[in-house]
Design an enzyme around this catalytic site. Structure first.
Site, PDB file in Angstrom:
ATOM      1  CG  HIS A  28       6.495  10.290  18.555  1.00  0.00           C
ATOM      2  ND1 HIS A  28       5.439  11.218  18.641  1.00  0.00           N
ATOM      3  CD2 HIS A  28       5.498   9.393  19.167  1.00  0.00           C
ATOM      4  CE1 HIS A  28       4.382  10.931  18.655  1.00  0.00           C
ATOM      5  NE2 HIS A  28       4.160   9.773  19.161  1.00  0.00           N
ATOM      6  CB  SER A  61     -16.034   6.330   1.024  1.00  0.00           C
ATOM      7  OG  SER A  61     -16.129   5.270   2.062  1.00  0.00           O
ATOM      8  N   GLY A 114      -3.750   3.403  14.182  1.00  0.00           N
ATOM      9  CA  GLY A 114      -2.295   4.053  14.128  1.00  0.00           C
ATOM     10  C   GLY A 114      -1.570   3.209  12.946  1.00  0.00           C
ATOM     11  CB  SER A 117      -6.508   4.133   7.341  1.00  0.00           C
ATOM     12  OG  SER A 117      -6.680   5.221   8.360  1.00  0.00           O
ATOM     13  CB  SER A 118      -4.907   9.392   6.346  1.00  0.00           C
ATOM     14  OG  SER A 118      -3.807   9.161   7.228  1.00  0.00           O
ATOM     15  CG  ASP A 162       2.307   7.939   8.758  1.00  0.00           C
ATOM     16  OD1 ASP A 162       3.002   7.234   9.544  1.00  0.00           O
ATOM     17  OD2 ASP A 162       1.469   8.747   9.433  1.00  0.00           O
ATOM     18  CE1 TYR A 211       2.872  12.647  15.495  1.00  0.00           C
ATOM     19  CE2 TYR A 211       2.590  14.740  14.626  1.00  0.00           C
ATOM     20  CZ  TYR A 211       3.185  13.739  14.398  1.00  0.00           C
ATOM     21  OH  TYR A 211       3.886  13.385  13.453  1.00  0.00           O
TER      22      TYR A 211
HETATM   23  C1  GLA Z   1       1.993   9.548  13.218  1.00  0.00           C
HETATM   24  C2  GLA Z   1       2.498  10.465  12.136  1.00  0.00           C
HETATM   25  C3  GLA Z   1       4.077  10.061  11.714  1.00  0.00           C
HETATM   26  C4  GLA Z   1       4.834   9.939  12.934  1.00  0.00           C
HETATM   27  C5  GLA Z   1       4.029   9.006  13.927  1.00  0.00           C
HETATM   28  C6  GLA Z   1       4.907   8.759  15.269  1.00  0.00           C
HETATM   29  O1  GLA Z   1       1.737   8.515  12.471  1.00  0.00           O
HETATM   30  O2  GLA Z   1       1.675  10.435  11.119  1.00  0.00           O
HETATM   31  O3  GLA Z   1       4.528  11.091  10.762  1.00  0.00           O
HETATM   32  O4  GLA Z   1       4.984  10.936  13.377  1.00  0.00           O
HETATM   33  O5  GLA Z   1       2.846   9.419  14.371  1.00  0.00           O
HETATM   34  O6  GLA Z   1       6.209   8.045  15.092  1.00  0.00           O
END
Ligand code: GLA
Length: 351
Positions: A28, A61, A114, A117-118, A162, A211
């Protein structure tokens, strides 16, 4: 799982892959223009594609055994094809002529854990298109295009962690990234240590709404403090006079950024301690943990050889990451999962 040949009757022209990621520290912080420290996981997404001979886009897919077709000028595709077609659209916005394509995607990056994958889907797609059309796009530009595809076409207001991780990380290193300047350093993983990643099995139901709330709280805190973003605050004491709960939200971000900066030169033992501190901060100050994640992190921390553990990703479910002394992870994984199972939960080994 049908092959490209079986679905489309021809071989693919190109194929590309991209990994999922696990964030070791710096949670975060990316949407606060702060620091992150991810590495790649072994699980990858593979995209194969070729020019379409009939003027239609086709997205298949293998995981879902589902095909979605699209024609330019019609409503944008939905479901998994949003991520794929979003990549086409952002390239076009930047002036690259992308013709209709036939695409096949297959992935072993766990969805909803978490582990991005995207982002792996977007980065693999953009890599394959880059190769097909010989586009002059470097890996950082590619990550930024992938992020834009996610925000604009998949509707997720994510930071850049990510996509940068999927585009730039490998498994032998961790990526130190300053999300404000995009300054980055590829660093060796902590010495004489190995990684554990366990899936809590908890769906991240609340993750999206929380979020966005956390993002708004951070923006409000920065405004109170008179800074463009919380990245510009280094001393946690400056967060003390903020109204609740902004004080604790800001304290997490400020201390988390400091932990990443310290981890860059820390030995494995100190690195592990910083991971434990990060989890406590995410749980108590940022309030994005849930009982299952606390239990799994606690079970990991109780294992001999484990130097530190924390939730990873946005929180509210998904995976936990731990750092263990080399040679101890094989015993720690099943032992932690057995303790976790006593709470009535069911986790699994991802790394
Ligand atoms: C998700 C979001 C990232 C980041 C994390 C938390 O994975 O896609 O950009 O903010 O949460 O660190």
């Amino acid at each position: 799982m049908a092959s490209f040949q079986a679905i489309y009757g021809t071989a693919p022209a190109v194929s590309a892959t991209a990994p999922g990621r696990v964030n070791l520290l710096g949670e975060h912080t990316d949407y606060n223009q702060g620091y992150v420290l991810p590495t790649a996981i072994p699980q990858r997404t593979r995209v194969e594609l070729a020019r379409s001979p009939d003027g239609r886009f086709a997205y298949y897919s293998a995981n879902l055994d589902a095909r979605i077709d699209h024609v330019d000028g019609r409503a944008l595709p939905v479901d998994f094809a949003r991520y794929l077609h979003g990549c086409v659209e952002v390239l076009r916005e930047d002036g690259h002529a992308v013709p209709p394509l036939r695409v096949r995607v297959e992935s072993d990056v766990p969805i909803g854990a978490g582990l991005s994958s995207s982002a792996a889907l977007e980065v693999a797609t953009l890599r394959a298109i880059r190769e097909l059309l010989s586009l002059p796009v470097d890996d950082v530009q590619l990550a930024l295009l992938a992020q834009r595809a996610e925000v604009k076409y998949a509707g997720v207001r994510c930071g850049v962690l990510d996509q940068m991780a999927s585009s730039l990380c490998d498994r032998e290193h961790m990526l130190f990234l300053d999300t404000l300047t995009l300054e980055r350093r590829v660093l060796p993983l902590p010495r004489d240590a190995e990684l554990i990643v366990l899936d809590s099995g908890m769906p991240r139901d609340l993750a999206d709404s929380a979020y966005n709330t956390r993002r708004a709280e951070c923006e409000a805190a920065a405004q109170h403090l008179g800074v463009p973003s919380l990245r510009h605050v280094a001393d946690p004491a400056r967060t003390r006079d903020l109204p609740r709960p902004l004080d604790r939200r800001a304290r997490h971000v400020v201390t988390e950024n400091n932990r990443v900066l310290e981890a860059v030169t820390a030995d494995a033992a100190r690195f592990g301690q910083l991971m434990n501190d990060s989890h406590a901060s995410l749980r108590d100050d940022y309030e994005v943990s849930v009982p299952a994640l606390d239990a799994l992190v606690g079970a990991l921390q109780a294992q001999p050889g484990v130097l530190g553990a924390r939730l990873t990703g946005a929180g509210f479910g998904g995976a936990c990451v731990a750092l263990a002394r080399r040679g101890t992870a094989d015993a720690a994984r099943p032992a932690a999962l057995a303790i976790y199972a006593r709470g009535g939960w069911s986790g699994r080994v991802l790394v």
